[in-house]
Motif scaffolding. Structure first.
Motif, PDB file in Angstrom:
ATOM      1  N   LYS A   1       0.835  -1.197   0.000  1.00 26.93           N
ATOM      2  CA  LYS A   1       0.000   0.000   0.000  1.00 26.93           C
ATOM      3  C   LYS A   1       0.873   1.251   0.000  1.00 26.93           C
ATOM      4  N   THR A   2       0.525   2.193  -0.852  1.00 26.92           N
ATOM      5  CA  THR A   2       1.264   3.454  -0.921  1.00 26.92           C
ATOM      6  C   THR A   2       0.526   4.529  -0.132  1.00 26.92           C
ATOM      7  N   ASP A   3       1.254   5.119   0.821  1.00 26.49           N
ATOM      8  CA  ASP A   3       0.710   6.189   1.654  1.00 26.49           C
ATOM      9  C   ASP A   3       1.475   7.470   1.344  1.00 26.49           C
ATOM     10  N   PHE A   4       0.821   8.408   0.685  1.00 30.40           N
ATOM     11  CA  PHE A   4       1.498   9.640   0.297  1.00 30.40           C
ATOM     12  C   PHE A   4       1.776  10.572   1.476  1.00 30.40           C
ATOM     13  N   HIS A   5       1.303  10.218   2.639  1.00 32.60           N
ATOM     14  CA  HIS A   5       1.635  11.001   3.835  1.00 32.60           C
ATOM     15  C   HIS A   5       2.698  10.296   4.675  1.00 32.60           C
ATOM     16  N   ASP A   6       3.390   9.325   4.069  1.00 30.88           N
ATOM     17  CA  ASP A   6       4.473   8.680   4.818  1.00 30.88           C
ATOM     18  C   ASP A   6       5.667   9.634   4.900  1.00 30.88           C
TER      19      ASP A   6
ATOM     20  N   TYR B   1       0.498  11.508 -14.995  1.00 30.94           N
ATOM     21  CA  TYR B   1       1.446  12.554 -15.397  1.00 30.94           C
ATOM     22  C   TYR B   1       0.801  13.937 -15.303  1.00 30.94           C
ATOM     23  N   ASP B   2      -0.387  14.071 -15.874  1.00 36.84           N
ATOM     24  CA  ASP B   2      -1.065  15.374 -15.864  1.00 36.84           C
ATOM     25  C   ASP B   2      -1.408  15.817 -14.446  1.00 36.84           C
ATOM     26  N   VAL B   3      -1.759  14.847 -13.597  1.00 33.48           N
ATOM     27  CA  VAL B   3      -2.059  15.162 -12.194  1.00 33.48           C
ATOM     28  C   VAL B   3      -0.810  15.704 -11.500  1.00 33.48           C
ATOM     29  N   LEU B   4       0.316  15.017 -11.695  1.00 30.14           N
ATOM     30  CA  LEU B   4       1.556  15.449 -11.043  1.00 30.14           C
ATOM     31  C   LEU B   4       1.991  16.829 -11.529  1.00 30.14           C
ATOM     32  N   VAL B   5       1.848  17.082 -12.817  1.00 26.96           N
ATOM     33  CA  VAL B   5       2.212  18.403 -13.342  1.00 26.96           C
ATOM     34  C   VAL B   5       1.355  19.485 -12.692  1.00 26.96           C
ATOM     35  N   SER B   6       0.039  19.320 -12.717  1.00 25.54           N
ATOM     36  CA  SER B   6      -0.852  20.378 -12.223  1.00 25.54           C
ATOM     37  C   SER B   6      -0.722  20.565 -10.714  1.00 25.54           C
ATOM     38  N   GLU B   7      -0.616  19.473  -9.970  1.00 28.65           N
ATOM     39  CA  GLU B   7      -0.521  19.600  -8.511  1.00 28.65           C
ATOM     40  C   GLU B   7       0.821  20.182  -8.080  1.00 28.65           C
TER      41      GLU B   7
ATOM     42  N   LEU C   1      -0.354  16.283  -1.242  1.00 26.88           N
ATOM     43  CA  LEU C   1      -0.305  14.844  -0.981  1.00 26.88           C
ATOM     44  C   LEU C   1      -1.694  14.226  -0.989  1.00 26.88           C
ATOM     45  N   ASP C   2      -2.677  14.962  -0.491  1.00 28.96           N
ATOM     46  CA  ASP C   2      -4.070  14.485  -0.555  1.00 28.96           C
ATOM     47  C   ASP C   2      -4.518  14.301  -2.004  1.00 28.96           C
ATOM     48  N   ALA C   3      -4.188  15.266  -2.841  1.00 26.08           N
ATOM     49  CA  ALA C   3      -4.638  15.238  -4.234  1.00 26.08           C
ATOM     50  C   ALA C   3      -4.003  14.089  -5.015  1.00 26.08           C
ATOM     51  N   VAL C   4      -2.698  13.902  -4.845  1.00 29.76           N
ATOM     52  CA  VAL C   4      -2.056  12.822  -5.592  1.00 29.76           C
ATOM     53  C   VAL C   4      -2.464  11.456  -5.035  1.00 29.76           C
ATOM     54  N   GLN C   5      -2.721  11.380  -3.732  1.00 30.53           N
ATOM     55  CA  GLN C   5      -3.208  10.119  -3.157  1.00 30.53           C
ATOM     56  C   GLN C   5      -4.554   9.732  -3.773  1.00 30.53           C
ATOM     57  N   ALA C   6      -5.454  10.698  -3.893  1.00 30.23           N
ATOM     58  CA  ALA C   6      -6.778  10.426  -4.449  1.00 30.23           C
ATOM     59  C   ALA C   6      -6.681   9.971  -5.905  1.00 30.23           C
ATOM     60  N   ALA C   7      -5.834  10.631  -6.689  1.00 35.64           N
ATOM     61  CA  ALA C   7      -5.682  10.266  -8.102  1.00 35.64           C
ATOM     62  C   ALA C   7      -5.030   8.892  -8.243  1.00 35.64           C
ATOM     63  N   TYR C   8      -4.042   8.633  -7.418  1.00 37.34           N
ATOM     64  CA  TYR C   8      -3.349   7.341  -7.458  1.00 37.34           C
ATOM     65  C   TYR C   8      -4.304   6.205  -7.076  1.00 37.34           C
ATOM     66  N   ASP C   9      -5.016   6.374  -5.974  1.00 38.72           N
ATOM     67  CA  ASP C   9      -5.940   5.328  -5.510  1.00 38.72           C
ATOM     68  C   ASP C   9      -7.013   5.029  -6.551  1.00 38.72           C
TER      69      ASP C   9
END
Length: 431
Positions: A235-240, A396-402, A417-425
């Motif tokens: 599991k990937t946790d972007f708040h780690d 890719y587009d998510v990472l660029v914009s965020e 981190l919340d935004a990229v977590q949501a897109a990744y999940d």
């Protein structure tokens, strides 16, 4: 970068033709199946190591295939990236195409049934034996389009990794010591800021910015962390700790002036040109720039691996893929074979690329020897960590914009981190 690479990768996009893919649909010999034409697309810069090597491969191919012509069409990286699914699902597909590797790109196309299974050719021609495990990862995709296992859908014939490029003349001009540790790197950037110089070349509108952030996270990560993120082996946790450090440090670097807010809308080409023109003392990016810098830099420069980090961005290079609808597949396989030959691999190495099947004794250029030596160091310590946009389609587009929001200050690290977590999940769930 971008995967990446993009890079992946994307450095070539600004210097090659920007002719729309759709325009090629009107070509009278498009999709010819007479066995006399190999329709080839790639997006490498003409003076890059890969561009020079593939041009020589075209000559070799036509010499060894009398009566057969290569119809090469220059395409931009972003151009192929955005429209490949549509074109490959039409009657205008090329016979052979360079394409970005990873779950979100080649994996996605393989899942859609748009790519030819190359497994039998890889075994018959020995390509599987020429590629090391770390490079081979991006060649194979399972039924869900996840890299690392399953059928062969692409063949990389070079490798790539990121490094710190630095302008030795600018360091000397400002009396700054060339760094060997992470603390020395940040001290150098502090001194440049004090001298009124923005130390880092950057592109917020493309891959460079989020690759800086990913590298910062990687400095606190290990192989298990990468495999969880890229291969879904956990599991990937972007708040780690690692991701939090990456986002917070990147935002802090913008505040400190290491990265200019004015680069929020800059492209990768802008960052590269800034380094080439001697305006930016440091650029963290990929080996795909190397041949171009050898050709265009007019100052003394060097490279080093990101200090105090076991891992950095890198992988096998972009893939040769054969579209499912290609009309001349046997010719495509023969062309791949030529690019894997010792002659072309040695040329690639001496022009600033990282070959996968060269004769080490044939690499004579001193800069090329260091480039390949650093890659071997990284590979030997299992330090290739792929690229941040690879895991899921559209990431890719998510990472660029965020990441742009982090640069402008319109989003704080937690919100990022919340935004990229949501897109990744969501992307993992949709796989």
């Amino acid at each position: 970068m971008l995967t990446a690479r993009r890079r992946v990768m994307a450095a070539a996009a600004a210097v090659v033709s920007t002719t729309l893919l759709l325009a090629s649909c009107g070509d009278s010999d498009s999709g010819s199946s007479d066995g006399k034409t190999l329709k080839l697309w790639h997006y490498e810069a003409p003076n890059s190591a890969m561009g020079l090597a593939w041009n020589e491969a075209i000559k070799e191919f036509e010499k060894t295939h009398p009566g057969v012509k290569v119809k090469f069409e220059e395409k931009g990286f972003e151009q192929i990236q955005k429209t490949a699914p549509m074109v490959l699902n039409s009657g205008d597909a090329p016979d052979l195409m360079e394409y970005n590797k990873g779950n979100a790109t080649a994996g996605h196309l393989s899942q859609q049934g748009l790519l030819t299974d190359l497994s039998s050719e890889a075994t018959k021609r020995g390509w599987d034996k020429k590629l090391s495990a770390g490079v081979r990862t991006t060649s194979q995709y399972d039924a869900k389009g996840v890299m690392g296992s399953g059928k062969w859908y692409g063949i990389p014939n070079y490798a790539e990794y990121t490094m710190v490029f630095y302008n030795k003349d600018l360091f000397k001009k400002h009396g700054i010591k060339e760094p060997t540790t992470f603390d020395e790197l940040t001290a150098a950037m502090d001194k440049f800021v004090d001298e009124g110089v923005t130390p880092l070349a950057n592109s917020g509108a493309e891959y460079l910015a989020h690759q800086y952030l990913y590298q910062l996270a990687l400095s606190k990560a290990d192989r298990a962390w990468v495999d969880s993120y890229e291969l879904y082996k956990g599991k990937t946790d972007f708040h780690d700790a690692a991701w939090t450090y990456g986002a917070e440090t990147f935002a802090d670097w913008v505040k400190k002036g290491y990265i200019s807010k004015d680069s929020t809308s800059a492209k990768a080409e802008d960052a590269g040109v800034s380094f080439i023109q001697g305006k930016s003392p440091i650029l963290f990016s990929g080996s795909w720039w190397y041949g171009r810098f050898v050709d265009e830099n007019k100052f003394d420069w060097g490279t080093f691996l990101w200090p105090d980090s076991k891992m950095t961005l890198g992988s096998g290079g972009n893939l040769w893929v054969v579209p499912k609808g290609a009309k001349n597949k046997d010719l495509a396989y023969d062309f791949i074979e030529i690019t894997m030959s010792e002659k072309i691999q040695n040329l690639l190495g001496n022009k600033g690329g990282i070959p996968v099947a060269a004769d080490p004794a044939a690499i004579t250029d001193p800069r090329a020897k260091k480039l390949i030596g650093d890659f071997n160091t990284l590979s030997d310590r299992d330090g290739l960590a792929f690229y941040p946009d690879w895991p899921v389609t559209g990431f890719y587009d998510v990472l660029v914009s965020e990441t742009q929001k982090l640069m402008t200050g319109s989003a704080k690290p937690d919100a990022y981190l919340d935004a990229v977590q949501a897109a990744y999940d969501k992307g993992v769930q949709d796989q």
